[in-house]
Motif scaffolding. Structure first.
Motif, short mmCIF file in Angstrom:
data_model
loop_
_atom_site.label_atom_id
_atom_site.label_comp_id
_atom_site.label_asym_id
_atom_site.label_seq_id
_atom_site.Cartn_x
_atom_site.Cartn_y
_atom_site.Cartn_z
N GLY A 132 51.29 38.74 39.52
CA GLY A 132 50.26 38.78 40.55
C GLY A 132 48.95 38.12 40.17
O GLY A 132 47.95 38.27 40.86
N VAL A 133 48.94 37.38 39.05
CA VAL A 133 47.74 36.68 38.59
C VAL A 133 48.05 35.19 38.60
O VAL A 133 49.12 34.77 38.14
CB VAL A 133 47.33 37.14 37.18
CG1 VAL A 133 46.12 36.37 36.67
CG2 VAL A 133 47.06 38.64 37.16
N LEU A 134 47.12 34.39 39.13
CA LEU A 134 47.29 32.94 39.19
C LEU A 134 46.62 32.30 37.98
O LEU A 134 45.40 32.40 37.79
CB LEU A 134 46.68 32.39 40.49
CG LEU A 134 46.63 30.87 40.66
CD1 LEU A 134 48.02 30.23 40.54
CD2 LEU A 134 45.99 30.53 42.00
N PHE A 135 47.44 31.68 37.14
CA PHE A 135 46.96 30.95 35.98
C PHE A 135 46.94 29.47 36.38
O PHE A 135 47.98 28.83 36.46
CB PHE A 135 47.87 31.19 34.77
CG PHE A 135 47.86 32.62 34.33
CD1 PHE A 135 46.95 33.06 33.38
CD2 PHE A 135 48.75 33.53 34.88
CE1 PHE A 135 46.94 34.39 32.98
CE2 PHE A 135 48.75 34.86 34.49
CZ PHE A 135 47.83 35.29 33.54
N HIS A 136 45.75 28.98 36.69
CA HIS A 136 45.57 27.62 37.22
C HIS A 136 44.83 26.82 36.16
O HIS A 136 43.62 26.97 35.98
CB HIS A 136 44.77 27.69 38.52
CG HIS A 136 44.32 26.38 39.06
ND1 HIS A 136 45.19 25.36 39.37
CD2 HIS A 136 43.09 25.91 39.34
CE1 HIS A 136 44.49 24.33 39.84
NE2 HIS A 136 43.21 24.64 39.82
N GLU A 137 45.61 25.98 35.43
CA GLU A 137 45.06 25.24 34.29
C GLU A 137 44.36 26.22 33.36
O GLU A 137 44.99 27.13 32.88
CB GLU A 137 44.14 24.11 34.78
CG GLU A 137 44.85 23.07 35.64
CD GLU A 137 45.95 22.30 34.93
OE1 GLU A 137 45.89 22.11 33.70
OE2 GLU A 137 46.89 21.85 35.61
#
Length: 99
Positions: A73-78
């Motif tokens: 549920g966590v977005l790791f964006h770069e």
């Protein structure tokens, strides 16, 4: 109305994602576009995105590409870590543990 006109439910990742400090706010729109604000600068980055499983590919309007992955549920964006807006896991000021 034909079956092709039937609206589809938006992808579960559609919505607002924010860094823990709230400085970066990235909205994934249901039409496959995104709009990212940084501090007081609205629409600092805009472009399109596609989702394949838990992987997100971004292409901003200047042609720059980036990727992201959603885990637990966590977005790791770069280099960024973004939470769903309102997520209870976002650290709140003054709620840190005391030893």
């Amino acid at each position: 109305m034909t079956s092709n006109d039937t609206p589809r439910d938006p992808h579960p990742y559609v919505g607002m994602w924010v860094t823990a400090d709230g400085f970066i706010r990235q909205e994934l729109l249901p039409n496959g576009r995104y709009d990212e604000a940084r501090g007081q600068r609205r629409s600092a980055y805009t472009g399109r995105y596609t989702v394949s499983g838990d992987h997100v590919d971004y292409v901003d309007d200047t042609g720059f590409t980036a990727t992201g992955d959603v885990r637990d549920g966590v977005l790791f964006h770069e280099h960024l870590v973004l939470y769903r807006e309102g997520d209870h896991r976002i650290p709140r000021e003054g709620t840190g543990s005391r030893d």
